[in-house]
Write an enzyme that holds these catalytic residues in place. Structure first.
Site, PDB file in Angstrom:
ATOM      1  N   LYS A 170      -0.453-100.343  44.653  1.00 36.35           N
ATOM      2  CA  LYS A 170      -0.677-101.535  45.750  1.00 36.35           C
ATOM      3  C   LYS A 170       0.441-101.722  46.656  1.00 36.35           C
ATOM      4  O   LYS A 170      -0.126-101.647  47.626  1.00 36.35           O
ATOM      5  CB  LYS A 170      -0.841-102.816  44.793  1.00 36.35           C
ATOM      6  N   ASP A 171       1.632-101.731  46.552  1.00 33.55           N
ATOM      7  CA  ASP A 171       2.710-101.554  47.405  1.00 33.55           C
ATOM      8  C   ASP A 171       2.593-100.609  48.517  1.00 33.55           C
ATOM      9  O   ASP A 171       2.760-100.618  49.552  1.00 33.55           O
ATOM     10  CB  ASP A 171       4.026-101.904  46.860  1.00 33.55           C
ATOM     11  N   GLU A 221      12.780-113.330  72.603  1.00 35.04           N
ATOM     12  CA  GLU A 221      11.960-112.651  71.712  1.00 35.04           C
ATOM     13  C   GLU A 221      10.832-113.454  71.335  1.00 35.04           C
ATOM     14  O   GLU A 221      11.351-114.620  70.859  1.00 35.04           O
ATOM     15  CB  GLU A 221      12.449-111.665  70.866  1.00 35.04           C
ATOM     16  N   HIS A 247      13.488-111.791  39.433  1.00 31.65           N
ATOM     17  CA  HIS A 247      13.162-111.326  38.108  1.00 31.65           C
ATOM     18  C   HIS A 247      13.594-112.120  37.077  1.00 31.65           C
ATOM     19  O   HIS A 247      13.121-111.928  35.818  1.00 31.65           O
ATOM     20  CB  HIS A 247      13.789-110.008  38.280  1.00 31.65           C
ATOM     21  N   SER A 281       7.402-113.148  39.313  1.00 29.84           N
ATOM     22  CA  SER A 281       6.665-113.778  40.373  1.00 29.84           C
ATOM     23  C   SER A 281       5.777-114.933  39.889  1.00 29.84           C
ATOM     24  O   SER A 281       5.308-114.883  38.948  1.00 29.84           O
ATOM     25  CB  SER A 281       5.679-112.353  40.875  1.00 29.84           C
TER      26      SER A 281
HETATM   27  C1  HEM Z   1      14.947-109.064  54.091  1.00 30.60           C
HETATM   28  C2  HEM Z   1      13.978-109.959  53.717  1.00 30.60           C
HETATM   29  C3  HEM Z   1      13.257-110.319  52.391  1.00 30.60           C
HETATM   30  C4  HEM Z   1      13.114-109.481  51.324  1.00 30.60           C
HETATM   31  C5  HEM Z   1      13.657-107.767  51.585  1.00 30.60           C
HETATM   32  C6  HEM Z   1      12.389-110.046  50.401  1.00 30.60           C
HETATM   33  C7  HEM Z   1      11.862-109.510  49.170  1.00 30.60           C
HETATM   34  C8  HEM Z   1      11.193-109.995  48.231  1.00 30.60           C
HETATM   35  C9  HEM Z   1      10.474-109.243  47.372  1.00 30.60           C
HETATM   36  C10 HEM Z   1      10.406-107.814  46.992  1.00 30.60           C
HETATM   37  C11 HEM Z   1       9.760-110.182  46.467  1.00 30.60           C
HETATM   38  C12 HEM Z   1       8.803-109.985  45.598  1.00 30.60           C
HETATM   39  C13 HEM Z   1       7.570-109.397  45.943  1.00 30.60           C
HETATM   40  C14 HEM Z   1       6.586-110.513  46.853  1.00 30.60           C
HETATM   41  O1  HEM Z   1       6.472-111.659  46.095  1.00 30.60           O
HETATM   42  O2  HEM Z   1       6.318-110.553  48.066  1.00 30.60           O
HETATM   43  C15 HEM Z   1       9.935-111.460  47.202  1.00 30.60           C
HETATM   44  C16 HEM Z   1       9.480-112.672  46.627  1.00 30.60           C
HETATM   45  C17 HEM Z   1       9.595-113.999  47.235  1.00 30.60           C
HETATM   46  N1  HEM Z   1      10.496-114.320  48.406  1.00 30.60           N
HETATM   47 FE1  HEM Z   1      11.220-112.850  49.469  1.00 30.60          FE
HETATM   48  N2  HEM Z   1      12.400-111.201  50.675  1.00 30.60           N
HETATM   49  C18 HEM Z   1      12.730-111.627  52.014  1.00 30.60           C
HETATM   50  C19 HEM Z   1      12.731-112.756  52.824  1.00 30.60           C
HETATM   51  C20 HEM Z   1      12.426-114.020  52.239  1.00 30.60           C
HETATM   52  C21 HEM Z   1      12.355-115.068  53.202  1.00 30.60           C
HETATM   53  C22 HEM Z   1      13.082-115.400  54.399  1.00 30.60           C
HETATM   54  C23 HEM Z   1      11.860-116.002  51.997  1.00 30.60           C
HETATM   55  C24 HEM Z   1      11.793-117.680  52.177  1.00 30.60           C
HETATM   56  C25 HEM Z   1      12.139-118.460  53.112  1.00 30.60           C
HETATM   57  C26 HEM Z   1      11.501-115.471  50.835  1.00 30.60           C
HETATM   58  C27 HEM Z   1      11.040-116.239  49.754  1.00 30.60           C
HETATM   59  C28 HEM Z   1      10.423-115.719  48.783  1.00 30.60           C
HETATM   60  C29 HEM Z   1       9.911-116.132  47.540  1.00 30.60           C
HETATM   61  C30 HEM Z   1       9.642-117.594  47.457  1.00 30.60           C
HETATM   62  C31 HEM Z   1       9.551-115.433  46.552  1.00 30.60           C
HETATM   63  C32 HEM Z   1       8.695-115.266  45.365  1.00 30.60           C
HETATM   64  C33 HEM Z   1       7.239-115.189  45.692  1.00 30.60           C
HETATM   65  C34 HEM Z   1       6.320-115.400  44.479  1.00 30.60           C
HETATM   66  O3  HEM Z   1       6.566-114.973  43.402  1.00 30.60           O
HETATM   67  O4  HEM Z   1       5.081-115.968  44.671  1.00 30.60           O
HETATM   68  N3  HEM Z   1      11.748-114.219  50.901  1.00 30.60           N
HETATM   69  N4  HEM Z   1      10.838-111.167  48.151  1.00 30.60           N
END
Ligand code: HEM
Length: 421
Positions: free
Chosen positions: A245-246, A289, A217, A221
């Protein structure tokens, strides 16, 4: 870029709380109409919220399962059978939790590859990405320890194989493994500490997810074009556009999830785990797994040691090298924001990178396939080639080869231009 909320309400109770603890404006500024999100986000941006939902499902079902599970080597297997047969809807709880782990990994792997494709790991989102990799590592530890809890054959032998890896650490290896086991074998103390940590880690993950969202935030994004938001014209309020959408994504997710839970609940698991753990009987093949398979393939692909040339002096033996390669495959992800030197984020404007992205996806599937097979015939060679390519992609192609030969296409001026067109 978290929105400055102009939250207002006519409800007196809401205003009373808001005055003392501005929680409603916090929610409005991060998930509501006041949070400006790029207007061109596509369905690949659904997977973050899905990962959040998967985490909540795991925590809720896990807490109820614990009410009926017993973390003791004498009782664990039977207590799981008791959940399946005697506890009201116990079968549902267990199948949701076990398949939920798989669903969580599917969602998170797609979330990661989305980030790789659209360059979401690049400045200013490096820390957001690194927190993501930390979450991935914590998820792997949690899933590994959870799989031990039913105390079936795969639980026991999986725990044995993976904990034994630490014996490869020079000098302290054997002591380290005994310290992990809490004794001289995988036994009751091991099961109990795995249970304790399996309960704890999801809450640690939840904490890191809060940091992840906080970092998200700050700059907002990324988007499919990979260019920055330049004017309010480029954004829409998160609510109602992305909440709707979500919610649609959640509907589809629940359908897929329900297919596995209700029609094929053991498809993603291993039949041997319905046999109680027996330390005297090694299963014909020990397979982790599915979500660990590519990493398992990397681990097993190294069968040679590094020695000083023309001598018998071994510098790093094969086992240690395999372990280093496996952990290295995660370490390169942490370094990725600095390994990829192109200033262009989205693959849409990087035709050469786009090719290599898809080769990496195929490579990951090949590694997954190799991880599931016995290390015979062509498999070890295929595993070695797959592993070599994985590291080549991150350590050679991105930092050294691409900057020389890559020709990017022209970036659009703003998000709203191509969208309005
Ligand atoms: C419990 C696991 C995770 C949760 C709940 C989570 C949650 C979120 C949410 C809600 C967003 C904003 C919506 C979206 O862009 O899809 C986000 C963005 C992002 N997440 Fe995660 N995430 C998780 C794991 C990860 C992992 C494992 C990675 C990378 C190794 C990651 C990298 C990113 C990145 C780079 C963004 C920004 C994406 C963009 O703005 O294009 N996340 N995450």
């Amino acid at each position: 870029m978290a929105g400055n909320s102009n939250f207002q309400s006519n409800n007196k109770v809401v205003n009373w709380i808001e005055e003392r603890m501005p929680i409603f404006s916090l929610i409005d500024g991060s998930l509501g109409a006041s949070y400006p999100a790029p207007k061109n986000l596509n369905y690949w941006w659904n997977f973050g919220s899905l990962a959040g939902l998967a985490l909540v499902i795991q925590i809720v079902t896990g807490i109820v399962l614990v009410m009926h599970y017993t973390p003791n080597t004498e009782l664990a297997f039977d207590s799981v059978e008791h959940i399946m047969r005697d506890v009201n809807y116990g079968w549902l709880l267990r199948y949701v939790h076990a398949n939920g782990a798989s669903m969580f990994f599917i969602v998170v792997y797609i979330h990661i590859f989305r980030g790789l494709y659209f360059g979401s790991y690049k400045a200013p989102r490096e820390l957001l990405w690194i927190l993501g990799v930390v979450i991935l590592i914590l998820m792997m530890a949690t899933a590994f320890m959870g799989y031990v809890l039913p105390w079936g054959q795969m639980s026991f032998w999986g725990a044995k194989v993976i904990t034994n890896l630490f014996s490869a650490v020079p000098v302290v290896g054997d002591s380290l493994v005994q310290w992990l086991w809490g004794g001289f074998a995988v036994d009751n103390p091991t099961l109990q500490r795995f249970f304790s940590l399996h309960y704890l880690l999801p809450f640690v993950i939840a904490g890191v997810v809060i940091l992840h969202i906080w970092a998200l935030h700050k700059h907002g994004s990324n988007n499919p074009l990979g260019i920055d938001v330049k004017s309010p014209q480029d954004t829409v309020g998160f609510h109602p556009y992305y909440t709707a959408k979500d919610l649609f994504g959640i509907g589809v997710f629940i359908l897929v999830f329900a297919y596995f839970v209700f029609f094929n609940p053991n498809y993603l698991g291993h039949a041997d785990n319905y046999i109680p753990a027996n330390p005297l009987l090694t299963p014909a093949s020990i397979v982790p797994e599915w979500y660990f398979l590519p990493f398992y393939a990397i681990l097993r692909s190294i069968t040679f040691s590094i020695s000083i040339p023309f001598t018998d002096i071994v510098l790093i033996d094969a086992k240690l090298l395999g372990v280093l390669a496996m952990f290295g495959s995660l370490a390169v992800l942490i370094a990725l924001p600095w390994l990829d030197r192109s200033p262009v984020r989205s693959s849409r404007f990087r035709p050469m990178y786009r090719w290599f992205f898809w080769i990496l996806v195929i490579d990951s599937f090949i590694l997954g396939y190799v991880g599931a097979q016995k290390p015979e015939g062509i498999m070890p060679t295929l595993g070695l080639i797959g592993t070599a390519y994985y590291f080549f992609h991150f350590l050679v192609l991105l930092p050294f080869i691409m900057p020389k030969y890559e020709k990017d296409t022209k970036l659009p001026e703003s998000i709203s231009n191509p969208v309005i067109k």
